[in-house]
Scaffold this active site. Structure first.
Site, PDB file in Angstrom:
ATOM      1  N   LYS A   1      11.722  31.445  44.156  1.00 20.80           N
ATOM      2  CA  LYS A   1      11.145  31.262  45.497  1.00 20.80           C
ATOM      3  C   LYS A   1      11.963  32.053  46.520  1.00 20.80           C
ATOM      4  O   LYS A   1      13.081  32.503  46.224  1.00 20.80           O
ATOM      5  CB  LYS A   1      11.156  29.771  45.849  1.00 20.80           C
ATOM      6  CG  LYS A   1      12.559  29.178  45.969  1.00 20.80           C
ATOM      7  CD  LYS A   1      12.539  27.657  46.013  1.00 20.80           C
ATOM      8  CE  LYS A   1      13.958  27.106  46.116  1.00 20.80           C
ATOM      9  NZ  LYS A   1      13.994  25.647  45.919  1.00 20.80           N
TER      10      LYS A   1
ATOM     11  N   TYR B   1      30.475  41.217  72.882  1.00 25.35           N
ATOM     12  CA  TYR B   1      29.796  40.345  73.842  1.00 25.35           C
ATOM     13  C   TYR B   1      30.653  39.149  74.245  1.00 25.35           C
ATOM     14  O   TYR B   1      31.242  38.471  73.387  1.00 25.35           O
ATOM     15  CB  TYR B   1      28.503  39.796  73.233  1.00 25.35           C
ATOM     16  CG  TYR B   1      27.373  40.796  73.210  1.00 25.35           C
ATOM     17  CD1 TYR B   1      26.857  41.323  74.391  1.00 25.35           C
ATOM     18  CD2 TYR B   1      26.815  41.180  72.003  1.00 25.35           C
ATOM     19  CE1 TYR B   1      25.804  42.230  74.363  1.00 25.35           C
ATOM     20  CE2 TYR B   1      25.757  42.086  71.965  1.00 25.35           C
ATOM     21  CZ  TYR B   1      25.265  42.613  73.158  1.00 25.35           C
ATOM     22  OH  TYR B   1      24.232  43.496  73.132  1.00 25.35           O
TER      23      TYR B   1
ATOM     24  N   MET C   1      23.729  41.966  67.101  1.00 23.30           N
ATOM     25  CA  MET C   1      22.489  42.076  66.340  1.00 23.30           C
ATOM     26  C   MET C   1      22.604  43.109  65.210  1.00 23.30           C
ATOM     27  O   MET C   1      22.181  42.867  64.086  1.00 23.30           O
ATOM     28  CB  MET C   1      21.328  42.449  67.273  1.00 23.30           C
ATOM     29  CG  MET C   1      19.979  42.388  66.581  1.00 23.30           C
ATOM     30  SD  MET C   1      18.600  42.863  67.628  1.00 23.30           S
ATOM     31  CE  MET C   1      18.556  41.544  68.811  1.00 23.30           C
TER      32      MET C   1
HETATM   33  C1  PLP Z   1      14.914  25.320  44.912  1.00 19.24           C
HETATM   34  C2  PLP Z   1      14.583  24.322  43.877  1.00 19.24           C
HETATM   35  C3  PLP Z   1      15.203  24.362  42.630  1.00 19.24           C
HETATM   36  C4  PLP Z   1      16.358  25.289  42.308  1.00 19.24           C
HETATM   37  O1  PLP Z   1      17.548  24.721  42.832  1.00 19.24           O
HETATM   38  P1  PLP Z   1      18.963  25.418  42.586  1.00 19.24           P
HETATM   39  O2  PLP Z   1      19.935  24.464  43.165  1.00 19.24           O
HETATM   40  O3  PLP Z   1      18.919  26.718  43.324  1.00 19.24           O
HETATM   41  O4  PLP Z   1      19.119  25.605  41.129  1.00 19.24           O
HETATM   42  C5  PLP Z   1      14.740  23.496  41.656  1.00 19.24           C
HETATM   43  N1  PLP Z   1      13.757  22.610  41.909  1.00 19.24           N
HETATM   44  C6  PLP Z   1      13.164  22.528  43.118  1.00 19.24           C
HETATM   45  C7  PLP Z   1      12.086  21.533  43.352  1.00 19.24           C
HETATM   46  C8  PLP Z   1      13.553  23.364  44.149  1.00 19.24           C
HETATM   47  O5  PLP Z   1      12.976  23.274  45.346  1.00 19.24           O
END
Ligand code: PLP
Length: 369
Positions: free
Chosen positions: A40, A266, A314
């Site tokens: 993801k 800044y 930035m």
């Molecule tokens: C992101 C996620 C994972 C992976 O988690 P890690 O700690 O990166 O291994 C597994 N299951 C679900 C539901 C997640 O949202």
């Protein structure tokens, strides 16, 4: 590897390390547990398509992503593996599950009836809230069984949950969540609806070998990319050894001397207390370098840890190279083996996941073997 200074700001992603980390996870869980890499958020910014390609070559048959959109883009790039969509069964996304052969995770009993009407002959995974208090149904076991039985045209392939506190060995929450999960699994077995795939574990329960949580499939994300967060409390030794897949670099734009009393950046939140040499590097918060690193973070220049001086801007950031031989065009390391995402996150008061996911689209990606 590009020549130093070829880009203003870039990440190098090692396919070899990706393979090694995946193999190391397979080794820990053994041949009977499916490893479903979590890719993801564009594979935690490592590039979901490229990561999927490498891991499919390694034999991965499942990937997990968050949204239908992420699944679609993998399908369009030719990914053949099963794609589990963990956090998106929104009305607008539903047609895509059928068109792109995406496997939904359903979180509410009503969604089972909707899927049954929409996609006869398809499979789904059901997520239960075993105690995290986030996604997943928290309906009574009898109601879960009833809802599944009332949807005879779709197939319950998987039962899923997620741990809230698996790094904390002082907490009983993980054991309680597992017990609740087992209770639902047992009820499904008694109702003759036992799913083929049971899964709850992400990186930490794999890395610390809490094998009773592995069930049929594990969902590692962080470990795939080379990270395991430290466990707290009295914990077993770590069984999994992985290395960072991504290194993050920026080029030095300019090097100059400043005098005692001179401000930097800044708000003049840094002022030199002595004559110094500073380098301005081509990475800023628009690249994902956390703004919170201003006056507190470090980068590595010429194998030396250098302080960030003043605010992170930035597009550029200033570092102290008073005692370091650095020239314009040299590269400095923002994330590397010697200063990884966990170190950056500690300095920025955030977590390594957020440090990685924060690397912006502007940062060029270079894949190396
Ligand atoms: C992101 C996620 C994972 C992976 O988690 P890690 O700690 O990166 O291994 C597994 N299951 C679900 C539901 C997640 O949202």
């Amino acid at each position: 590897m590009p020549d130093p200074g070829q880009y203003r700001c870039w990440v190098e992603i090692s396919r070899t390390r990706l393979r090694e980390n995946y193999r190391a996870i397979k080794q820990v869980v053994g041949p009977d547990v499916i490893v479903c890499p979590v890719i993801k958020a564009d594979a935690y910014r490592h590039g979901a398509t490229a990561v999927a390609e490498v891991l499919e070559q390694e034999g991965a048959e499942w990937f997990a992503v968050s949204s239908a959109e992420e699944g679609i883009s993998l399908r369009e790039c030719g990914v053949k593996a099963r794609l589990l969509i963990m956090a998106d069964f929104l009305p607008a996304s539903r047609p895509a599950f059928i068109d792109y052969q995406l496997t939904p995770v359903l979180h509410h009993l009503n969604d089972i009836a909707i899927w049954n009407a929409l996609a006869p002959g398809s499979s789904y995974h059901l997520k239960i809230d075993s105690g995290m208090g986030r996604l997943g149904t928290n309906a009574r076991v009898e109601d879960i069984v009833t809802a599944i039985k009332a949807a005879p045209d779709v197939h319950l392939e998987g039962l899923m949950s997620h741990f809230a506190s698996s790094a904390d060995y002082d907490s009983k929450q993980t054991d309680k969540q597992l017990a609740r999960f087992q209770q639902v699994a047992t009820a499904l077995k008694e109702a003759d609806r036992f799913p083929a795939i049971l899964h709850l574990a992400s990186t930490i329960p794999v890395a610390y070998a809490r094998s009773e949580t592995w069930q049929t499939l594990v969902r590692p994300g962080h470990a795939i990319y080379g990270y395991v967060s430290p466990a707290r409390g009295e914990h077993p030794s770590r069984q999994l050894h992985v290395r960072p897949v991504l290194h993050w670099y920026a080029s030095v734009l300019t090097v100059k001397h400043i005098d005692a009393g001179d401000p930097v950046g800044y708000g003049a939140i840094f002022r030199a207390t002595k004559p110094m040499r500073i380098a301005v590097i081509s990475a800023g918060y628009a690249d994902g370098l956390p703004h919170r690193l201003g006056n507190r973070g470090h980068v590595i220049a010429n194998a030396t840890k250098c302080s960030i001086l003043g605010a992170v801007s930035m597009d550029v950031t200033t570092i102290d190279v008073t005692d370091v031989d650095v020239q314009p065009g040299d590269r400095v390391t923002l994330i590397g083996d010697e200063h990884d995402a966990q170190e950056m996150a500690r300095e920025a008061g955030t977590i390594s996941y957020a440090a990685l996911c924060g690397i912006s689209a502007r940062v060029r990606r270079v894949y190396i073997d």
